[in-house]
Motif scaffolding. Structure first.
Motif, PDB file in Angstrom:
ATOM      1  N   GLN A   6      -8.373  30.386 -21.958  1.00  0.00           N
ATOM      2  CA  GLN A   6      -9.699  30.861 -22.343  1.00  0.00           C
ATOM      3  C   GLN A   6     -10.063  30.348 -23.721  1.00  0.00           C
ATOM      4  OE1 GLN A   6     -11.834  32.327 -20.470  1.00  0.00           O
ATOM      5  NE2 GLN A   6     -10.642  33.042 -18.739  1.00  0.00           N
ATOM      6  N   GLN A  11     -12.074  27.443 -25.940  1.00  0.00           N
ATOM      7  CA  GLN A  11     -13.059  26.372 -25.862  1.00  0.00           C
ATOM      8  C   GLN A  11     -13.091  25.614 -27.178  1.00  0.00           C
ATOM      9  OE1 GLN A  11     -17.374  27.161 -26.096  1.00  0.00           O
ATOM     10  NE2 GLN A  11     -16.894  29.351 -26.047  1.00  0.00           N
ATOM     11  N   THR A  44     -15.289  23.607 -22.277  1.00  0.00           N
ATOM     12  CA  THR A  44     -14.637  24.839 -21.852  1.00  0.00           C
ATOM     13  C   THR A  44     -13.504  24.624 -20.855  1.00  0.00           C
ATOM     14  OG1 THR A  44     -16.296  25.169 -20.115  1.00  0.00           O
ATOM     15  CG2 THR A  44     -16.739  26.177 -22.258  1.00  0.00           C
ATOM     16  N   TYR A  71     -21.784  31.907 -28.886  1.00  0.00           N
ATOM     17  CA  TYR A  71     -20.662  31.446 -28.077  1.00  0.00           C
ATOM     18  C   TYR A  71     -20.387  32.397 -26.920  1.00  0.00           C
ATOM     19  CZ  TYR A  71     -19.654  28.089 -31.746  1.00  0.00           C
ATOM     20  OH  TYR A  71     -19.738  27.066 -32.634  1.00  0.00           O
ATOM     21  N   ARG A  88     -18.713  32.278 -22.402  1.00  0.00           N
ATOM     22  CA  ARG A  88     -18.019  31.639 -21.277  1.00  0.00           C
ATOM     23  C   ARG A  88     -16.511  31.630 -21.436  1.00  0.00           C
ATOM     24  NH1 ARG A  88     -20.447  26.121 -19.642  1.00  0.00           N
ATOM     25  NH2 ARG A  88     -20.513  25.679 -21.869  1.00  0.00           N
ATOM     26  N   LYS A  89     -15.973  31.110 -22.532  1.00  0.00           N
ATOM     27  CA  LYS A  89     -14.536  31.133 -22.793  1.00  0.00           C
ATOM     28  C   LYS A  89     -14.345  31.696 -24.201  1.00  0.00           C
ATOM     29  CE  LYS A  89     -13.322  29.044 -18.924  1.00  0.00           C
ATOM     30  NZ  LYS A  89     -14.632  29.097 -18.276  1.00  0.00           N
ATOM     31  N   GLN A 103     -16.305  36.276 -19.565  1.00  0.00           N
ATOM     32  CA  GLN A 103     -15.613  34.998 -19.478  1.00  0.00           C
ATOM     33  C   GLN A 103     -15.618  34.509 -18.041  1.00  0.00           C
ATOM     34  OE1 GLN A 103     -12.343  34.992 -22.998  1.00  0.00           O
ATOM     35  NE2 GLN A 103     -11.721  36.028 -21.155  1.00  0.00           N
TER      36      GLN A 103
END
Length: 772
Positions: free
Chosen positions: A174, A176, A185, A215, A217-218, A509
């Motif tokens: 996880q 990025q 990512t 920030y 997503r990851k 995430q």
């Protein structure tokens, strides 16, 4: 979120390219008559480990680009004029303009103007680790493919599993990387993605808490990489040559030409080694690897308010997969490769001294392969995966009074393509009924992700508050969206030279897209009729952190952080058959907590350095909530509905230290160590099976009763010297020794193809760095 609102956000943000959390300092220096002076200006921040010196042009102007947020000390010097010192704060992407008028100097007089310490940042509301030019230049040399990873792994809270896969605070895959504002990512470890060489970097910013709403997503950890941008007019460059143990050869070169309003930058690197991945046995069987990286960037300042940047980067790696003893005896050879091309364009426009917009677009092609010879055992596997990614981001930054406001949108579309086939050569290693071979699996599908965010940094006297809200949408196997509030608060106490901070991050995430199509397809039913398939949901959770940063004079800085992470649908990974092909899975929840401390010695005479300590406890709870499980694993997943087990990064104690002593004006010596108490492991076979596959030297470093790898210890030392130094050219020679105690350090252990890895034995590297 309504489509009309998203369209409005896109329209507002369009004039600017997506910036990272860096700013720009523009300085003009004049004489008493207002005429520009050509002078030398140094900019230093101990908190950001940044130091740089540039000269002004004929008009007396110079720009320091991509400065991480913080406090900087400026020193302006010119013979015949008084030396001036001042401080400046960088808090947003909006450039900071400063004009200085130098007076003629009386004999032996130095004027000190508002010289402020920079060891701590009084307006930083959360913990951010900064790696600047000094640490990048003096770092211990790395094996090919992992120079950036080694820099990050030197910081508290980060751990390696095999093959330089970074794990921040117990998170699995996880992390990025954000390269000049563009997020990557996917897995960027040596076995999956070619690296950007650390010599190409100007600074690194690392977040494990207090994430800006920008920030998502990851969010195990965010690593911002800012590549070098020389603002000095003329031709400048760097050449790095190195080599050492394991037949390692490395090279890196860069050149930049700046004229008028234009800058052209080009870089290239190449390496080869016989120790590319972490081997599974000390003999280091079949472990050759080569890498290459080529980049070109063009930048034009049309006006003082408009800047266009275009860049292209191509990276590649080719490598062998290390064998264990039985595979080597059978004559197995497995190979992997990765090719990547990235093209990006950005545009920045400044509407006023308080309003700036930024836009960035990126297209990326990535392809990776795995293939085996007929002697491979217990399976011959072939994989040819690729994706094309299109990314867009637009942001607007506004300064108003004591506030720094930022808002933006981003969209990411990744077209996944997977191609996999196999032939079993040793059926005894598999469940009864597993087909020996099947037709190839081929499938394509788009991964669609969009987001929007707003955030504000507010300074209220000695209080600093960062608050933001992010919206994310994810559509691949599932269609989900979520809002994520973030808030960080800092309080500066000048009487104690201390900043206290607390933060809360709501995280959303998205799952790893690596082999997610095959793991969710009907192809698996053909492999084994006993199968459990569950769609992998995004992870959602809450991160908490509290800590302090304290300076003792201008020599010592102490950073302490306490944290806790509560995550639902905790992301992990598993292996398909015995191929080493990994795919995402998820468990009900995880609870990870710990403490980190770091003491930095900025300077005590000729001595500098640091010592850090990390303590972490991580547990994961059943049942499984996503992923693929076959045969006995499927039955276990269906019946194991409660209980918990240690997170695979559950290393309780980690110590890192490195100190540097300036022996002579041009010669320095450094030494340090890395010690870890050992990761947990699971092994389905017997101890006799492990001996046959990995040998006694590896098995003797495992505690089967505790299910833990024995503690690791690696001692390092470096010797550096400026072998040539002139006004235009500087050559630095550095010799590094790693694992000088020559301990067999087992990083992790999990059975065949499941992440077994041991660290390098005693090794040496020599590196010559010439800049002009």
């Amino acid at each position: 979120m309504k489509p009309a609102f998203l369209l409005l956000m896109c329209f507002v943000a369009w004039p600017l390219l997506g910036q990272v959390n860096t700013g720009e300092l523009r300085v003009k220096v004049t004489d008493a008559n207002g005429l520009g002076l050509q002078v030398a200006i140094s900019v230093v921040s101990e908190a950001n480990q940044y130091s740089n010196e540039l000269g002004t042009n004929e008009e007396g102007m110079v720009r320091f680009k991509t400065l991480a947020y913080g406090v900087y000390r400026l020193k302006i010097e010119k013979p015949g004029f008084s030396t001036t010192e001042n401080s400046v704060e960088i808090r947003s992407a909006i450039p900071v303009d400063r004009t200085f008028q130098l007076a003629l100097a009386p004999v032996s007089t130095v004027i000190q103007v508002s010289s402020t310490g920079t060891l701590i940042d009084p307006s930083r509301p959360s913990s951010i680790v900064q790696i600047g030019t000094i640490q990048i230049e003096d770092r211990v040399a790395s094996l090919p493919g992992r120079s950036v990873q080694d820099l990050v792994n030197s910081q508290p809270g980060w751990l390696y599993e095999g093959n330089a896969v970074l794990h921040p605070r117990g998170s699995e895959y996880q992390t990025q990387l954000v390269v000049d504002g563009v997020p990557l990512t996917d897995n960027r470890s040596p076995g999956f993605g070619p690296e950007i060489e650390a010599d190409d970097l100007d600074s690194v910013s690392i977040y494990t808490a207090g994430f800006p709403a920008e920030y998502g997503r990851k969010l195990g950890g965010v690593v911002e990489l800012n590549t070098k941008r020389q603002a000095q007019a003329g031709l400048h460059g760097q050449l790095v040559l190195g080599g050492g143990s394991y037949d390692t050869l490395q090279s890196f070169g860069e050149v930049q030409k700046t004229w008028s309003k234009d800058s052209l930058f080009a870089s290239g690197s190449g390496s080869s080694t016989s120790h590319y991945l972490n081997p599974v046995v000390p003999e280091n069987f079949t472990n050759k690897g080569t890498t290459g990286d080529f980049a070109v960037r063009y930048e034009r300042d049309f006006t003082a308010s408009d800047r266009l940047t275009l860049s292209v980067r191509h990276e590649l790696s080719r490598f062998e997969i290390p064998n264990e003893l039985l595979q080597q005896q059978a004559g197995q050879i497995q190979n992997g490769d990765n090719f990547e091309t990235i093209g990006s364009a950005s545009y920045q426009h400044i509407f006023s001294p308080n309003l700036l917009t930024n836009i960035v677009g990126m297209v990326r092609d990535n392809a990776n392969d795995l293939y085996s010879n007929p002697l491979s055992t217990p399976i011959v596997a072939f994989q040819k995966n690729s994706f094309r990614e299109g990314y867009f981001k637009g942001t607007v930054s506004l300064h108003h009074g004591n506030q720094e406001f930022k808002a933006g949108v981003e969209s990411d579309t990744t077209f996944l393509h997977e191609n996999f086939s196999y032939t079993i050569t040793d059926p005894t290693q598999f469940d009864d009924g597993t087909p020996v071979t099947l037709p190839p699996f081929v499938q394509s599908r788009p991964d669609l992700e969009q987001s929007a965010f707003v955030e504000d940094l507010i300074r209220l006297g000695r209080w600093t508050v960062s608050a933001g809200l992010r919206w994310d949408h994810y559509q691949l196997l599932l269609n989900q969206n979520a809002f994520s509030p973030r808030v960080s608060v800092g309080r500066y106490l000048p009487s104690l030279n201390t900043v206290f901070h607390v933060s809360y991050d709501r995280i959303f995430q998205t799952p790893s897209n690596e082999n997610i199509l095959i793991s969710s397809s009907g192809y698996i039913q053909s492999v084994n009729p006993e199968v459990l398939k569950l769609p992998v949901k995004p992870s959602e959770g809450n991160y908490y952190e509290g800590g302090l940063s304290k300076s003792f004079g201008e020599r010592l800085r102490l950073d302490i952080n306490l944290y806790r992470r509560d995550v639902r649908n905790y992301a992990d990974d598993d292996q398909l058959l015995n191929t080493g092909v990994s795919y995402p899975i998820a468990f009900d929840k995880s609870v990870i907590y710990g403490a980190e401390g770091k003491l930095d010695l900025v300077h005590l005479g000729k001595l500098t350095g640091y010592v850090s300590y990390s303590y972490m406890v991580g547990n994961v709870w059943f049942p499984v909530t996503g992923g693929l499980f076959l045969g006995d694993d499927a039955n276990a997943a269906l019946t194991q509905l409660s209980g918990h087990f240690p997170d695979s990064q559950d290393q309780r104690n980690t110590v890192r230290t490195r100190f540097k002593y300036q022996l002579l004006s041009r010669v320095w010596l450094a030494a340090g160590l890395l010690s870890g108490s050992g990761l947990p492991f699971e092994y389905e076979g017997s101890q006799e099976d492990a001996l046959a596959q990995y040998g006694p030297s590896v098995v003797n470093r495992l505690n089967f009763d505790r299910g833990r790898v024995d503690p690791a210890l690696s001692v390092q030392a470096s010797l550096g010297a400026d072998v040539f130094k002139s006004e235009r050219i500087n050559s630095r020679l550095q010799v590094d020794g790693d694992n000088l105690n020559n301990r067999l350090n087992v990083i992790d252990f999990g059975g065949l193809f499941s992440g077994n890895a041991i660290g390098p034995a005693r090794s040496f590297t020599i590196r010559l760095n010439t800049s002009f």
